[in-house]
Each structure stands twice: as C-alpha cells, then as structure tokens.
Write a protein that holds these residues in place. Structure first.
Motif, short mmCIF file in Angstrom:
data_model
loop_
_atom_site.label_atom_id
_atom_site.label_comp_id
_atom_site.label_asym_id
_atom_site.label_seq_id
_atom_site.Cartn_x
_atom_site.Cartn_y
_atom_site.Cartn_z
N THR A 21 8.69 6.03 -9.46
CA THR A 21 7.81 5.89 -10.61
C THR A 21 6.96 4.65 -10.41
N PHE A 22 5.68 4.74 -10.77
CA PHE A 22 4.75 3.63 -10.61
C PHE A 22 4.05 3.36 -11.93
N ARG A 23 4.08 2.12 -12.38
CA ARG A 23 3.32 1.76 -13.57
C ARG A 23 1.84 1.84 -13.25
N VAL A 24 1.10 2.61 -14.05
CA VAL A 24 -0.30 2.85 -13.76
C VAL A 24 -1.11 1.57 -13.87
N ASP A 25 -0.71 0.64 -14.74
CA ASP A 25 -1.49 -0.60 -14.87
C ASP A 25 -1.35 -1.50 -13.65
N ARG A 26 -0.41 -1.20 -12.73
CA ARG A 26 -0.26 -1.99 -11.51
C ARG A 26 -0.89 -1.34 -10.30
N ILE A 27 -1.61 -0.23 -10.51
CA ILE A 27 -2.25 0.50 -9.43
C ILE A 27 -3.72 0.07 -9.32
N ARG A 51 3.81 2.36 -22.23
CA ARG A 51 3.22 2.24 -20.89
C ARG A 51 3.02 3.62 -20.27
N TRP A 52 2.16 3.66 -19.25
CA TRP A 52 1.88 4.88 -18.50
C TRP A 52 2.54 4.77 -17.11
N TYR A 53 3.16 5.86 -16.68
CA TYR A 53 3.83 5.89 -15.37
C TYR A 53 3.37 7.10 -14.57
N LEU A 54 3.22 6.91 -13.27
CA LEU A 54 2.98 8.01 -12.34
C LEU A 54 4.29 8.35 -11.66
N VAL A 55 4.67 9.61 -11.70
CA VAL A 55 5.84 10.09 -10.97
C VAL A 55 5.34 10.79 -9.71
N ALA A 56 5.80 10.33 -8.55
CA ALA A 56 5.27 10.85 -7.29
C ALA A 56 6.30 10.68 -6.18
N ARG A 57 6.14 11.47 -5.12
CA ARG A 57 6.98 11.30 -3.94
C ARG A 57 6.29 10.33 -3.00
N ASP A 58 6.98 9.24 -2.69
CA ASP A 58 6.47 8.23 -1.76
C ASP A 58 6.65 8.77 -0.34
N ASP A 100 12.96 12.63 -17.00
CA ASP A 100 14.26 12.05 -16.67
C ASP A 100 14.11 10.89 -15.70
N LEU A 101 13.20 11.04 -14.73
CA LEU A 101 13.04 9.99 -13.72
C LEU A 101 12.48 8.71 -14.35
N VAL A 102 11.52 8.87 -15.26
CA VAL A 102 10.97 7.69 -15.93
C VAL A 102 12.02 7.08 -16.86
N ALA A 103 12.75 7.92 -17.58
CA ALA A 103 13.79 7.41 -18.47
C ALA A 103 14.85 6.65 -17.68
N THR A 108 0.86 -1.19 0.00
CA THR A 108 0.00 0.00 0.00
C THR A 108 0.88 1.23 0.00
N ARG A 109 0.64 2.16 -0.92
CA ARG A 109 1.48 3.35 -1.06
C ARG A 109 0.65 4.61 -0.81
N SER A 110 1.27 5.55 -0.13
CA SER A 110 0.71 6.88 0.04
C SER A 110 1.68 7.86 -0.60
N VAL A 111 1.24 8.55 -1.65
CA VAL A 111 2.17 9.34 -2.45
C VAL A 111 1.62 10.72 -2.73
N GLU A 112 2.54 11.59 -3.17
CA GLU A 112 2.21 12.94 -3.62
C GLU A 112 2.49 13.02 -5.12
N PRO A 113 1.46 12.92 -5.96
CA PRO A 113 1.67 12.86 -7.41
C PRO A 113 2.27 14.14 -7.98
N LEU A 114 3.11 13.95 -8.98
CA LEU A 114 3.71 15.09 -9.68
C LEU A 114 3.26 15.14 -11.13
N ARG A 115 3.42 14.03 -11.85
CA ARG A 115 3.09 14.03 -13.28
C ARG A 115 2.85 12.60 -13.75
N ILE A 116 2.03 12.47 -14.80
CA ILE A 116 1.86 11.19 -15.50
C ILE A 116 2.69 11.25 -16.78
N VAL A 117 3.46 10.21 -17.03
CA VAL A 117 4.33 10.15 -18.21
C VAL A 117 3.94 8.95 -19.05
#
Length: 313
Positions: free
Chosen positions: A197-203, A182-189, A223-226, A168-177
């Motif tokens: 980075t979190f793969r959106v299909d695994r959420i 694939r789709w990724y969520l960039v957020a501070r855990d 850059d973080l997703v790359a 279970t993750r509690s995060v502060e989202p920044l951007r979707i890439v």
C-alpha cells in the motif's frame, strides 16, 4: 418536439446505456429511422463522438472524447449532486475545492427554486467535524492512478516512506482506497514481488509505463489497507475469537479499526491494535457477542479485572 429538444433527448438516451438500435431510438423519440440518422449527424457536427455499426448487433453508442454532453438530471439526482459538490469543497484533493465551487455555482443557477431550498436546508443543518491537518493530494496524480487501475497498466513513481527514505517504485496498480482521512494505492510492487500500500500524498514524478498486466490472486484492497493502517504501525495486537460469522461482524464493526478473519460459518477472529493496553480494553468491551481473548494475556487480565470491578460496584 422541436429539433433542439429532440437532440437533447437523443443525447440523454445515448448516455443511459452502452448501445441503442436505430429502430429503438426512433420508437422512443417518435420519429423515423431516417430522422435518427440526421440527428446523429447533427450531434457529430457539434463535436459529440457517436459511433455507429450496421447489421445485427449493431447500433449507435456515445464514444469517448469530444465535448462533454449535457446531463439531464431527475430532481433527486440534482439534489444529490449539489450536496456532493458542497462536501467536495472541503476535500483534501488539490484543485477540487475550486472546481467544486465553480460547478456548484453553475448548478445553482439552473436549479428550480424548490430544489435550491432543499439543498440549502440540508446544507444549513449539516456540519463537518474538523479532521486536523491532513496532507493534500495532487488531483492529477490521483486521476492518473485511477486511470492506470482501470486500464490495468503499470506505473512508475518516486515514493517517500514515513521515515523519509526516497525510492523509485515500479508497480501494477489494483485499486485506490480512501479511508476518510487519507488516500492509498494498492498495487503489486514488481521489484519486491509483493503487494503493497502506498500513501498517494507521498507519490511524486508519476509516469504510466504502457505495460499491461493481469493480476493473479490479488488481495482484497480494503483488507490490505486496513491491515497496513490498523495493525502494522502499532506495538500491541489483540486477537479475539468471537462467536459470530465474519459477515455479520464486518457489518457491525468499523473496518478502519478492526480486522475480521473468518474461522468457520459461526466464528471469526478479530484483530485490532494500539500502542498501549487501554485502547485495546475499550475496543474489547464494545464486542457485543460471546468471545475468547487469544492474545495478549495482559488484555485478558485487564478485562477480568474490569468485569470484577463492575460486578462489585
């Protein structure tokens, strides 16, 4: 100009910018300010939320919610929307394909014949390469994450990692890439106090927390997703110093394959990765500028051997 046409024109103006002065609207529509007020009342009765503020700096603006206003599109905009909808029929976001087909059907019914011909000609000559089996994204999860990014609001969700571990993750989202595959969520855990980075299909089981926050020195999401997709999963990482500025390198090199780190105004370092030497060798031979291989040493040996073979062929 009859009333219906005038109301559509008024809606179009209200969509075109955040706020309008009443006198400006009257001038654009060639009517009196009193008629503007009456037309605004008519639109409100039809379900369109129009806010009004009196005095200096006030005016009219189209508020959120209510009915979806009709869109008035220029020819080029209509063609672009139709082509975009055709592409959306092959997306990996669940539910979007059917909605795109429905919207495209409605659009085709009102497109002039000349524009239907343009859209048909472009579509007939464009083919999409198959991308293999890609995970499907839940459209509700994607839109909820996007809204949380926009509103700077925390979220909580269940997440399954690549090895099947659930957490279970509690995060502060920044951007979707979106990488194209694939789709990724960039957020501070929040629990790990680190950017992830979190793969959106695994959420799954996504919830907004209602807690607002402010990012402090956030990373570049791209850059973080790359870094996470192009470097971290692989065994061998090449580091190459190149005699070109970072901005130019980023323009010419695929961001999903090569990480560009600036050194100074005339040089930068490239990083790319793979599980064996052959892909690194191939990527290195594509660099069009003078370079120095920093790591790994076996890549330097392979490049020298290839150069010697080519010179003697």
């Amino acid at each position: 100009m009859d009333t219906a046409t005038r109301l559509l024109r008024l809606l179009s103006l209200l969509q075109s910018r955040p706020q309008w002065d009443g006198a400006e609207l009257a001038s654009r529509l060639d009517i009196t300010p009193r008629t503007v007020r009456r037309d605004v009342t008519r639109l409100r009765s039809l379900g369109y939320p129009i806010d009004a503020e009196a005095g200096i700096g006030g005016g009219y603006r189209l508020g959120p919610g209510g009915r979806l206003p009709p869109l008035l599109l220029e020819d080029e905009e209509a063609v672009a929307v139709a082509i975009g909808l055709r592409a959306a029929t092959m997306t990996t976001v669940s539910g979007v394909e059917e909605a795109a087909v429905s919207a495209l059907t409605k659009l085709n019914q009102v497109l002039p014949a000349r524009l239907r011909e343009q859209v048909g000609a472009i579509s007939a000559q464009v083919a999409q390469l198959p991308q293999g089996e890609l995970p499907t994204i839940d459209a509700d999860i994607l839109t909820t994450l996007a809204a949380a990014c926009r509103d700077i609001e925390g979220v909580r969700f269940s997440y399954r990692t690549h090895d099947g571990t659930d957490s279970t993750r509690s995060v502060e989202p920044l951007r979707i890439v979106h990488t194209g595959r694939r789709w990724y969520l960039v957020a501070r855990d929040r629990d790990r106090d680190a950017w992830r980075t979190f793969r959106v299909d695994r959420i799954t089981h996504l919830q907004r927390t209602g807690i607002r926050y402010q990012h402090t020195n956030p990373p570049d999401p791209l850059d973080l997703v790359a870094e996470g997709t192009g470097i971290a999963p692989w065994n061998l990482v090449a580091r190459i110093r190149v005699q070109i500025d970072a901005e130019t390198a980023r323009i010419h090199l695929p961001p999903r394959e090569v990480i560009v780190d600036p050194i100074d105004t005339t040089t930068c370092e490239l990083r790319f990765a793979a599980n064996d030497l052959a892909p690194l060798l191939f990527q290195t031979t594509r660099i069009p500028w003078p370079f120095e291989i920093l790591h790994p040493p076996e890549l330097r040996t392979a490049v020298h051997a290839l150069a010697h073979r080519l010179l003697n062929s």
